[in-house]
Design a protein around this motif. Structure first.
Motif, mmCIF file in Angstrom:
data_model
loop_
_atom_site.group_PDB
_atom_site.id
_atom_site.type_symbol
_atom_site.label_atom_id
_atom_site.label_comp_id
_atom_site.label_asym_id
_atom_site.label_seq_id
_atom_site.Cartn_x
_atom_site.Cartn_y
_atom_site.Cartn_z
ATOM 1 N N THR A 1 64.403 -40.568 50.682
ATOM 2 C CA THR A 1 63.487 -39.526 50.217
ATOM 3 C C THR A 1 64.275 -38.447 49.484
ATOM 4 O O THR A 1 63.875 -37.996 48.405
ATOM 5 N N LYS A 2 65.406 -38.064 50.045
ATOM 6 C CA LYS A 2 66.256 -37.053 49.402
ATOM 7 C C LYS A 2 66.755 -37.541 48.053
ATOM 8 O O LYS A 2 66.787 -36.785 47.077
ATOM 9 N N VAL A 3 67.131 -38.810 47.961
ATOM 10 C CA VAL A 3 67.596 -39.368 46.693
ATOM 11 C C VAL A 3 66.488 -39.305 45.644
ATOM 12 O O VAL A 3 66.724 -38.943 44.488
ATOM 13 N N ALA A 4 65.263 -39.641 46.042
ATOM 14 C CA ALA A 4 64.130 -39.566 45.112
ATOM 15 C C ALA A 4 63.905 -38.126 44.654
ATOM 16 O O ALA A 4 63.700 -37.873 43.459
ATOM 17 N N PHE A 5 63.960 -37.182 45.587
ATOM 18 C CA PHE A 5 63.790 -35.774 45.226
ATOM 19 C C PHE A 5 64.910 -35.310 44.305
ATOM 20 O O PHE A 5 64.686 -34.522 43.383
ATOM 21 N N LEU A 6 66.116 -35.770 44.536
ATOM 22 C CA LEU A 6 67.252 -35.373 43.714
ATOM 23 C C LEU A 6 67.127 -35.935 42.299
ATOM 24 O O LEU A 6 67.396 -35.228 41.317
ATOM 25 N N SER A 7 66.700 -37.174 42.176
ATOM 26 C CA SER A 7 66.478 -37.773 40.858
ATOM 27 C C SER A 7 65.452 -36.963 40.074
ATOM 28 O O SER A 7 65.643 -36.645 38.894
ATOM 29 N N TRP A 8 64.382 -36.607 40.734
ATOM 30 C CA TRP A 8 63.319 -35.804 40.119
ATOM 31 C C TRP A 8 63.848 -34.427 39.729
ATOM 32 O O TRP A 8 63.587 -33.937 38.625
ATOM 33 N N GLN B 1 58.085 -44.630 45.148
ATOM 34 C CA GLN B 1 58.307 -45.782 46.017
ATOM 35 C C GLN B 1 59.560 -45.599 46.880
ATOM 36 O O GLN B 1 59.538 -45.872 48.080
ATOM 37 N N LEU B 2 60.628 -45.112 46.275
ATOM 38 C CA LEU B 2 61.858 -44.851 47.021
ATOM 39 C C LEU B 2 61.624 -43.771 48.070
ATOM 40 O O LEU B 2 62.054 -43.884 49.220
ATOM 41 N N CYS B 3 60.909 -42.743 47.674
ATOM 42 C CA CYS B 3 60.578 -41.638 48.575
ATOM 43 C C CYS B 3 59.810 -42.146 49.796
ATOM 44 O O CYS B 3 60.146 -41.809 50.942
ATOM 45 N N LEU B 4 58.807 -42.965 49.557
ATOM 46 C CA LEU B 4 57.994 -43.502 50.664
ATOM 47 C C LEU B 4 58.774 -44.474 51.537
ATOM 48 O O LEU B 4 58.526 -44.541 52.747
ATOM 49 N N GLU B 5 59.736 -45.192 50.956
ATOM 50 C CA GLU B 5 60.596 -46.059 51.769
ATOM 51 C C GLU B 5 61.360 -45.229 52.792
ATOM 52 O O GLU B 5 61.528 -45.629 53.941
ATOM 53 N N ARG C 1 54.810 -37.486 53.096
ATOM 54 C CA ARG C 1 54.010 -38.418 52.277
ATOM 55 C C ARG C 1 53.318 -37.672 51.143
ATOM 56 O O ARG C 1 53.288 -38.142 50.004
ATOM 57 N N GLY C 2 52.776 -36.525 51.445
ATOM 58 C CA GLY C 2 52.147 -35.706 50.409
ATOM 59 C C GLY C 2 53.152 -35.255 49.369
ATOM 60 O O GLY C 2 52.855 -35.215 48.173
ATOM 61 N N ALA C 3 54.360 -34.923 49.812
ATOM 62 C CA ALA C 3 55.421 -34.530 48.883
ATOM 63 C C ALA C 3 55.786 -35.698 47.970
ATOM 64 O O ALA C 3 55.929 -35.528 46.757
ATOM 65 N N CYS C 4 55.902 -36.888 48.546
ATOM 66 C CA CYS C 4 56.196 -38.076 47.738
ATOM 67 C C CYS C 4 55.104 -38.302 46.694
ATOM 68 O O CYS C 4 55.395 -38.627 45.530
ATOM 69 N N ASP C 5 53.863 -38.129 47.083
ATOM 70 C CA ASP C 5 52.746 -38.319 46.147
ATOM 71 C C ASP C 5 52.785 -37.313 45.000
ATOM 72 O O ASP C 5 52.323 -37.607 43.895
ATOM 73 N N GLN C 6 53.336 -36.142 45.241
ATOM 74 C CA GLN C 6 53.431 -35.123 44.199
ATOM 75 C C GLN C 6 54.309 -35.564 43.038
ATOM 76 O O GLN C 6 54.145 -35.076 41.919
ATOM 77 N N LEU C 7 55.227 -36.465 43.276
ATOM 78 C CA LEU C 7 56.100 -36.938 42.200
ATOM 79 C C LEU C 7 55.290 -37.467 41.016
ATOM 80 O O LEU C 7 55.688 -37.292 39.863
ATOM 81 N N LEU C 8 54.164 -38.088 41.308
ATOM 82 C CA LEU C 8 53.346 -38.691 40.246
ATOM 83 C C LEU C 8 52.767 -37.665 39.290
ATOM 84 O O LEU C 8 52.393 -38.013 38.160
#
Length: 89
Positions: free
Chosen positions: A20-27, A80-84, A51-58
């Motif tokens: 999740t941190k990696v996904a946030f960092l990429s963003w 997807q990475l975030c949710l994993e 989960r809501g935070a991951c959905d915000q990426l979209l």
């Protein structure tokens, strides 16, 4: 990347799983620390709503006010990475 991670760490105060941190960092690398730290995504993550935070990426799939297919694809992959990460918790 260290600069972006340090910036994100200043505002993302809740613990998050590794993927999740990696996904946030990429963003964050793409949108900038200021935009990331002022976002609903970080607010939700800090509140424990990962989960809501991951959905915000979209929501971050626009450039110049227009939807960009490449950004849409990138954000979906980050989500997807975030949710994993969340699922492995």
């Amino acid at each position: 990347m260290r600069t972006y991670e340090a910036g994100l760490d200043r505002c993302l105060t809740a613990p998050v799983p590794g993927k999740t941190k990696v996904a946030f960092l990429s963003w964050t690398y793409n949108v900038g620390v200021g935009a990331a730290c002022g976002s609903t995504l970080v607010r939700l993550a800090n509140a424990g709503a990962l989960r809501g935070a991951c959905d915000q990426l979209l929501r971050w799939n626009r450039a110049g006010g227009k939807i960009v297919r490449g950004l849409t694809n990138r954000r979906e992959a980050e989500r997807q990475l975030c949710l994993e990460g969340v699922a492995g918790r």
